[in-house]
Design a protein around this motif. Structure first.
Motif, PDB file in Angstrom:
ATOM      1  N   GLU A 145       0.835  -1.203   0.000  1.00 42.65           N
ATOM      2  CA  GLU A 145       0.000   0.000   0.000  1.00 42.65           C
ATOM      3  C   GLU A 145       0.874   1.259   0.000  1.00 42.65           C
ATOM      4  O   GLU A 145       0.567   2.246  -0.680  1.00 42.65           O
ATOM      5  CB  GLU A 145      -0.882  -0.020   1.250  1.00 42.65           C
ATOM      6  CG  GLU A 145      -2.249   0.590   1.046  1.00 42.65           C
ATOM      7  CD  GLU A 145      -3.095   0.461   2.295  1.00 42.65           C
ATOM      8  OE1 GLU A 145      -3.946  -0.425   2.331  1.00 42.65           O
ATOM      9  OE2 GLU A 145      -2.891   1.248   3.243  1.00 42.65           O
ATOM     10  N   HIS A 157       0.133   8.309   6.819  1.00 47.50           N
ATOM     11  CA  HIS A 157      -0.421   6.970   6.600  1.00 47.50           C
ATOM     12  C   HIS A 157       0.600   5.890   6.975  1.00 47.50           C
ATOM     13  O   HIS A 157       0.268   4.898   7.612  1.00 47.50           O
ATOM     14  CB  HIS A 157      -0.869   6.830   5.145  1.00 47.50           C
ATOM     15  CG  HIS A 157      -1.847   5.728   4.929  1.00 47.50           C
ATOM     16  ND1 HIS A 157      -3.072   5.914   4.325  1.00 47.50           N
ATOM     17  CD2 HIS A 157      -1.795   4.415   5.247  1.00 47.50           C
ATOM     18  CE1 HIS A 157      -3.713   4.760   4.282  1.00 47.50           C
ATOM     19  NE2 HIS A 157      -2.956   3.831   4.834  1.00 47.50           N
ATOM     20  N   HIS A 181       0.557   2.768   9.844  1.00 45.36           N
ATOM     21  CA  HIS A 181       0.950   1.373   9.616  1.00 45.36           C
ATOM     22  C   HIS A 181       2.004   0.931  10.634  1.00 45.36           C
ATOM     23  O   HIS A 181       1.924  -0.151  11.194  1.00 45.36           O
ATOM     24  CB  HIS A 181       1.516   1.209   8.195  1.00 45.36           C
ATOM     25  CG  HIS A 181       0.483   1.282   7.128  1.00 45.36           C
ATOM     26  ND1 HIS A 181       0.796   1.384   5.790  1.00 45.36           N
ATOM     27  CD2 HIS A 181      -0.870   1.250   7.179  1.00 45.36           C
ATOM     28  CE1 HIS A 181      -0.311   1.417   5.086  1.00 45.36           C
ATOM     29  NE2 HIS A 181      -1.336   1.349   5.891  1.00 45.36           N
ATOM     30  N   HIS A 227      -9.450   1.823   9.972  1.00 49.88           N
ATOM     31  CA  HIS A 227      -8.388   2.297   9.077  1.00 49.88           C
ATOM     32  C   HIS A 227      -8.809   2.202   7.602  1.00 49.88           C
ATOM     33  O   HIS A 227      -8.635   3.130   6.828  1.00 49.88           O
ATOM     34  CB  HIS A 227      -7.108   1.501   9.320  1.00 49.88           C
ATOM     35  CG  HIS A 227      -5.962   1.935   8.466  1.00 49.88           C
ATOM     36  ND1 HIS A 227      -5.174   3.019   8.764  1.00 49.88           N
ATOM     37  CD2 HIS A 227      -5.479   1.437   7.299  1.00 49.88           C
ATOM     38  CE1 HIS A 227      -4.257   3.159   7.833  1.00 49.88           C
ATOM     39  NE2 HIS A 227      -4.414   2.208   6.916  1.00 49.88           N
ATOM     40  N   ASP A 230      -7.640   4.346   4.132  1.00 51.21           N
ATOM     41  CA  ASP A 230      -7.383   3.714   2.834  1.00 51.21           C
ATOM     42  C   ASP A 230      -8.323   4.246   1.756  1.00 51.21           C
ATOM     43  O   ASP A 230      -7.959   4.360   0.589  1.00 51.21           O
ATOM     44  CB  ASP A 230      -7.518   2.189   2.937  1.00 51.21           C
ATOM     45  CG  ASP A 230      -6.408   1.584   3.791  1.00 51.21           C
ATOM     46  OD1 ASP A 230      -5.459   2.314   4.122  1.00 51.21           O
ATOM     47  OD2 ASP A 230      -6.499   0.396   4.103  1.00 51.21           O
TER      48      ASP A 230
END
Ligand SMILES: [Fe+2]
Length: 133
Positions: free
Chosen positions: A62, A77, A81, A116, A121
């Motif tokens: 991603e 982002h 993670h 999330h 996303d």
């Protein structure tokens, strides 16, 4: 929530990310099934390891998608993670020490996936489709 089945509303509109999310959900489902079937601890441990590795892979995947499109919120982002992976390892360790059940760990992952995925996303897909994030 004791189980997680793929729902249309989990789709964010980015085929590659949606495909990987499906595999993530499928892995969680397989672990819940293994618990229900009272499979041995060794097998559950292997599945949790697979889930952890898959999550790591999916995040890199991603992040590379975001990087390649010049996603403006990339740093924040990636930080999400990193945080999740840290909490995942921490909780997995606590589970191995018997301080936490496998169900608690799975619930944490399912909740995280739902929040999330449906917020952060989704913004990636919106950006790809030319919308402001
Ligand atoms: Fe993400």
């Amino acid at each position: 929530m004791s189980d997680l089945k793929w729902k249309k509303k989990y789709e964010i509109g980015h085929p590659r990310i949606d495909f990987e999310h499906r595999i993530f959900v499928d892995l969680i489902t397989r672990i819940y099934d293994a618990i229900a079937e009272k499979r041995d601890g060794g097998y559950l441990e292997r599945l949790m390891y697979e889930l952890q590795k898959y999550t790591e892979f999916h995040f890199v995947s991603e992040e590379n998608i975001m990087y390649s499109i010049g996603y403006p919120d990339y740093d924040a982002h990636v930080e999400h993670h990193r945080e999740l992976l840290e909490r995942f390892s921490q909780k997995k360790m606590e589970m191995e020490l018997g301080e936490r059940t496998i169900e608690e760990l799975l619930k944490f992952l399912v909740d995280w996936f739902l929040t999330h995925t449906l917020t952060e996303d989704r913004k990636i897909a919106s950006f790809v489709h030319g919308k402001k994030i």
